[in-house]
Design a protein around this motif. Structure first.
Motif, PDB file in Angstrom:
ATOM      1  N   GLU A 221      -0.569  -2.480 -16.616  1.00 52.55           N
ATOM      2  CA  GLU A 221      -1.996  -2.911 -17.006  1.00 52.55           C
ATOM      3  C   GLU A 221      -2.226  -4.207 -16.343  1.00 52.55           C
ATOM      4  OE1 GLU A 221      -4.332  -3.930 -21.063  1.00 52.55           O
ATOM      5  OE2 GLU A 221      -2.362  -2.811 -21.102  1.00 52.55           O
ATOM      6  N   GLY A 222      -3.475  -4.466 -16.028  1.00 50.60           N
ATOM      7  CA  GLY A 222      -3.890  -5.904 -15.431  1.00 50.60           C
ATOM      8  C   GLY A 222      -5.146  -5.777 -14.820  1.00 50.60           C
ATOM      9  N   THR A 223      -5.744  -6.866 -14.200  1.00 53.57           N
ATOM     10  CA  THR A 223      -6.661  -6.706 -13.297  1.00 53.57           C
ATOM     11  C   THR A 223      -6.344  -6.102 -12.012  1.00 53.57           C
ATOM     12  OG1 THR A 223      -6.367  -8.766 -12.103  1.00 53.57           O
ATOM     13  CG2 THR A 223      -7.660  -8.923 -14.290  1.00 53.57           C
ATOM     14  N   ALA A 224      -7.245  -5.510 -11.503  1.00 48.56           N
ATOM     15  CA  ALA A 224      -7.042  -4.744 -10.113  1.00 48.56           C
ATOM     16  C   ALA A 224      -6.133  -5.643  -9.157  1.00 48.56           C
ATOM     17  CB  ALA A 224      -8.434  -4.435  -9.335  1.00 48.56           C
ATOM     18  N   ALA A 225      -6.522  -7.133  -9.071  1.00 49.22           N
ATOM     19  CA  ALA A 225      -5.748  -8.211  -8.210  1.00 49.22           C
ATOM     20  C   ALA A 225      -4.385  -8.050  -8.866  1.00 49.22           C
ATOM     21  CB  ALA A 225      -6.504  -9.318  -8.119  1.00 49.22           C
ATOM     22  N   GLU A 226      -4.018  -8.292 -10.122  1.00 54.13           N
ATOM     23  CA  GLU A 226      -2.748  -8.488 -10.550  1.00 54.13           C
ATOM     24  C   GLU A 226      -1.889  -7.073 -10.277  1.00 54.13           C
ATOM     25  OE1 GLU A 226      -3.800 -11.132 -14.403  1.00 54.13           O
ATOM     26  OE2 GLU A 226      -3.724  -9.033 -14.650  1.00 54.13           O
ATOM     27  N   LEU A 227      -2.646  -5.870 -10.388  1.00 54.24           N
ATOM     28  CA  LEU A 227      -1.778  -4.825  -9.983  1.00 54.24           C
ATOM     29  C   LEU A 227      -1.493  -4.606  -8.552  1.00 54.24           C
ATOM     30  CD1 LEU A 227      -3.629  -2.012 -12.304  1.00 54.24           C
ATOM     31  CD2 LEU A 227      -1.483  -3.251 -12.899  1.00 54.24           C
ATOM     32  N   ALA A 232       2.412  -5.414  -3.778  1.00 61.15           N
ATOM     33  CA  ALA A 232       2.426  -6.401  -2.730  1.00 61.15           C
ATOM     34  C   ALA A 232       1.115  -6.734  -2.397  1.00 61.15           C
ATOM     35  CB  ALA A 232       3.046  -5.394  -1.273  1.00 61.15           C
ATOM     36  N   GLY A 233       1.191  -7.806  -1.533  1.00 61.94           N
ATOM     37  CA  GLY A 233      -0.051  -8.328  -0.955  1.00 61.94           C
ATOM     38  C   GLY A 233      -0.779  -7.772  -0.188  1.00 61.94           C
ATOM     39  N   GLN A 234      -0.067  -7.138   0.913  1.00 60.39           N
ATOM     40  CA  GLN A 234      -0.428  -6.297   1.908  1.00 60.39           C
ATOM     41  C   GLN A 234       0.372  -5.104   2.385  1.00 60.39           C
ATOM     42  OE1 GLN A 234      -0.763  -9.778   4.869  1.00 60.39           O
ATOM     43  NE2 GLN A 234      -2.829  -9.161   4.935  1.00 60.39           N
ATOM     44  N   ARG A 235      -0.191  -4.040   3.176  1.00 54.04           N
ATOM     45  CA  ARG A 235       0.605  -3.205   3.423  1.00 54.04           C
ATOM     46  C   ARG A 235       0.692  -3.003   5.015  1.00 54.04           C
ATOM     47  NH1 ARG A 235      -2.797   1.996   1.915  1.00 54.04           N
ATOM     48  NH2 ARG A 235      -3.142   1.978   4.129  1.00 54.04           N
ATOM     49  N   PRO A 262       1.004  12.577   6.212  1.00 52.22           N
ATOM     50  CA  PRO A 262       1.695  13.243   7.180  1.00 52.22           C
ATOM     51  C   PRO A 262       0.889  13.950   8.175  1.00 52.22           C
ATOM     52  CG  PRO A 262       2.419  14.012   4.851  1.00 52.22           C
ATOM     53  CD  PRO A 262       1.297  13.236   4.505  1.00 52.22           C
ATOM     54  N   ALA A 263      -0.391  13.961   7.606  1.00 51.03           N
ATOM     55  CA  ALA A 263      -1.367  14.629   8.777  1.00 51.03           C
ATOM     56  C   ALA A 263      -1.793  13.929   9.999  1.00 51.03           C
ATOM     57  CB  ALA A 263      -2.827  15.081   7.923  1.00 51.03           C
ATOM     58  N   ARG A 264      -1.638  12.227   9.553  1.00 49.94           N
ATOM     59  CA  ARG A 264      -1.894  11.250  10.347  1.00 49.94           C
ATOM     60  C   ARG A 264      -0.383  10.650  10.987  1.00 49.94           C
ATOM     61  NH1 ARG A 264      -6.345  11.249   7.167  1.00 49.94           N
ATOM     62  NH2 ARG A 264      -8.338  11.229   8.219  1.00 49.94           N
ATOM     63  N   LEU A 265       0.438  11.311  10.349  1.00 50.54           N
ATOM     64  CA  LEU A 265       1.911  10.708  10.623  1.00 50.54           C
ATOM     65  C   LEU A 265       2.116   9.298  10.320  1.00 50.54           C
ATOM     66  CD1 LEU A 265       2.495  12.450  14.404  1.00 50.54           C
ATOM     67  CD2 LEU A 265       3.430  13.055  11.996  1.00 50.54           C
ATOM     68  N   THR A 266       1.536   8.787   9.346  1.00 52.01           N
ATOM     69  CA  THR A 266       1.558   7.491   8.734  1.00 52.01           C
ATOM     70  C   THR A 266       2.149   7.180   7.537  1.00 52.01           C
ATOM     71  OG1 THR A 266      -0.662   7.001   9.995  1.00 52.01           O
ATOM     72  CG2 THR A 266      -0.127   5.584   8.225  1.00 52.01           C
ATOM     73  N   VAL A 267       3.089   6.245   7.574  1.00 51.83           N
ATOM     74  CA  VAL A 267       3.640   5.971   6.404  1.00 51.83           C
ATOM     75  C   VAL A 267       3.688   4.461   6.173  1.00 51.83           C
ATOM     76  CG1 VAL A 267       6.050   5.571   7.717  1.00 51.83           C
ATOM     77  CG2 VAL A 267       5.982   5.809   5.216  1.00 51.83           C
ATOM     78  N   GLY A 268       3.472   3.968   4.997  1.00 50.56           N
ATOM     79  CA  GLY A 268       3.282   2.536   4.499  1.00 50.56           C
ATOM     80  C   GLY A 268       4.189   1.842   3.835  1.00 50.56           C
ATOM     81  N   VAL A 269       4.577   0.449   3.824  1.00 47.04           N
ATOM     82  CA  VAL A 269       5.467  -0.040   3.357  1.00 47.04           C
ATOM     83  C   VAL A 269       5.154  -1.548   3.161  1.00 47.04           C
ATOM     84  CG1 VAL A 269       6.742  -0.904   5.594  1.00 47.04           C
ATOM     85  CG2 VAL A 269       7.851  -1.013   3.305  1.00 47.04           C
ATOM     86  N   ALA A 270       5.346  -2.226   1.960  1.00 52.06           N
ATOM     87  CA  ALA A 270       4.887  -3.601   1.500  1.00 52.06           C
ATOM     88  C   ALA A 270       5.203  -4.368   2.471  1.00 52.06           C
ATOM     89  CB  ALA A 270       5.209  -3.833   0.091  1.00 52.06           C
ATOM     90  N   THR A 271       4.365  -5.560   2.594  1.00 51.69           N
ATOM     91  CA  THR A 271       4.808  -6.695   3.602  1.00 51.69           C
ATOM     92  C   THR A 271       3.954  -7.771   2.968  1.00 51.69           C
ATOM     93  OG1 THR A 271       4.783  -7.566   5.889  1.00 51.69           O
ATOM     94  CG2 THR A 271       2.945  -6.010   5.205  1.00 51.69           C
ATOM     95  N   VAL A 297      -1.702  -3.921   9.805  1.00 56.60           N
ATOM     96  CA  VAL A 297      -1.582  -4.314   8.361  1.00 56.60           C
ATOM     97  C   VAL A 297      -2.751  -4.420   7.697  1.00 56.60           C
ATOM     98  CG1 VAL A 297      -1.163  -6.476   7.320  1.00 56.60           C
ATOM     99  CG2 VAL A 297       0.144  -5.901   9.327  1.00 56.60           C
ATOM    100  N   HIS A 298      -2.986  -3.849   6.564  1.00 54.17           N
ATOM    101  CA  HIS A 298      -4.052  -3.818   5.629  1.00 54.17           C
ATOM    102  C   HIS A 298      -3.715  -4.481   4.152  1.00 54.17           C
ATOM    103  CE1 HIS A 298      -5.525  -0.335   8.024  1.00 54.17           C
ATOM    104  NE2 HIS A 298      -4.306   0.036   8.165  1.00 54.17           N
ATOM    105  N   ASP A 299      -4.760  -4.670   3.530  1.00 61.10           N
ATOM    106  CA  ASP A 299      -4.595  -5.323   2.179  1.00 61.10           C
ATOM    107  C   ASP A 299      -4.124  -4.129   1.378  1.00 61.10           C
ATOM    108  OD1 ASP A 299      -5.789  -7.599   2.944  1.00 61.10           O
ATOM    109  OD2 ASP A 299      -7.675  -7.431   2.278  1.00 61.10           O
ATOM    110  N   THR A 300      -3.352  -4.331   0.200  1.00 61.38           N
ATOM    111  CA  THR A 300      -2.943  -3.264  -0.679  1.00 61.38           C
ATOM    112  C   THR A 300      -4.226  -2.832  -1.473  1.00 61.38           C
ATOM    113  OG1 THR A 300      -0.776  -4.297  -0.859  1.00 61.38           O
ATOM    114  CG2 THR A 300      -1.600  -2.801  -2.607  1.00 61.38           C
TER     115      THR A 300
END
Length: 338
Positions: A221-227, A232-235, A262-271, A297-300
């Motif tokens: 539970e928290g604000t969207a930013a806290e969650l 992670a801050g980014q992905r 899987p359709a786009r052969l994409t997997v994400g990890v926190a960074t 690199v994207h925002d979470t």
């Protein structure tokens, strides 16, 4: 709790509910500040609708306590009903009547004098941009128009608390954004909104606070930013060179995976987004330089939070996905509390 009603619109402590041997709510605590939007997120069957039904007095709790506007939902059920309104997943308007007739009927059911019900109907039709369609049968309305009329019907008596259970299910993006504008206007006017949704963008856009419900328990539970910061801050998204490489990357990441496509052969990890950390991840996961075709690199997002904390991706509701207490017949009956 005597000092809380002035600030707290909804409070649940140890709320539980079971159906036979199936536990739907396993003892949840919730607190919603007056004049805010509180979003309850969770996959199908997580217990969201059960929580709404208990808080809106439609279903008794199996344990724990709950208060809405300072009133006990069991002992003071009638008073709670006078202070709230509920709009469910399915529009509960009469398709054989006109929009105006629906709102006037709702006003009369809420004990408004005939003239006052007529004036209130006109006000709401204008507020929800339905004046031109006021004398058309609701059966001719688009899905977005029906949902706006359904919400208008729930506001006939200016509730202190408005429960919105999956209010934009099935709406097109334009109609969904129009509903978001309405919710913003309501909270600006002091109404407390309790929202359940699986559209994570909706919660991100509207909610002051968010609780994530999974298997009948609040897992965050928290604000969207806290969650988002909790995950992670980014992905870092890794686009694999092929299916085998995708499987290898996913296996190497294990529980660190925050996004899978899987359709786009994409997997994400926190960074943390820094070059050193990105380089270290690439060296670890693809030391030969043959598994990753490209990366970004994207925002979470809340989708990442959802996947990280529940172990599965969030998906919009599909027809037929009801929890044990939510049958199709019941869905149409629970749309407003009168």
């Amino acid at each position: 709790m005597s000092d809380r009603p002035a600030q707290t619109a909804i409070e649940a402590i140890g709320l539980r509910k079971s159906y036979g041997s199936m536990t739907v709510l396993g003892g949840i605590d919730l607190r919603v500040t007056r004049g805010t939007v509180f979003a309850l997120l969770g996959p199908n069957g997580a217990g969201k609708t059960t929580a709404v039904r208990i808080l809106s007095t439609l279903t008794p709790p199996g344990g724990g306590t709950a208060r809405v506007t300072g009133l006990d939902v069991v002992a003071q059920r009638k008073k709670v009903r006078r202070a709230i309104s509920l709009t469910g997943q399915y529009a509960a308007v009469d398709e054989l009547q006109t929009g105006e007739e629906n709102l006037r009927m709702m006003g009369r059911l809420r004990k408004l004098p005939r003239a006052q019900a007529r004036r209130r109907a006109a006000e709401l039709l204008e507020r929800f941009d339905l004046t031109d369609a006021a004398r058309r049968r609701v059966g001719t309305y688009s899905g977005g128009m029906r949902r706006r009329l359904d919400l208008a019907a729930g506001l006939v008596t200016d509730p202190d608390v408005l429960f919105l259970d999956e209010p934009t299910t099935g709406l097109d993006p334009r109609s969904r954004r129009a509903m978001w504008d309405v919710v913003g206007d309501l909270t600006a006017g002091g109404v407390t909104v309790f929202l359940t949704t699986q559209y994570l963008e909706e919660a991100d856009r509207l909610a002051d606070r968010i609780a994530l419900l999974d298997a009948g328990r609040v897992v965050a539970e928290g604000t969207a930013a806290e969650l988002k910061d909790r995950v992670a801050g980014q992905r870092l998204d890794l686009i694999a060179t092929g299916p085998d490489a995708y499987d290898a990357l996913t296996a190497a990441l294990g529980t660190r995976t925050t996004h899978r496509d899987p359709a786009r052969l994409t997997v994400g990890v926190a960074t943390d987004g820094g070059a050193a950390h990105v380089r270290a991840l690439l060296d670890e996961l693809d030391p030969a330089g043959t598994a990753v075709e490209r990366f970004a690199v994207h925002d979470t997002t809340l989708d990442d939070v959802f996947l990280a904390l529940t172990g599965r991706a969030a998906t919009p509701d599909r027809p037929g996905d009801q929890t044990p207490e939510q049958t199709p017949d019941q869905a149409g009956k629970e749309a407003s509390v009168v």
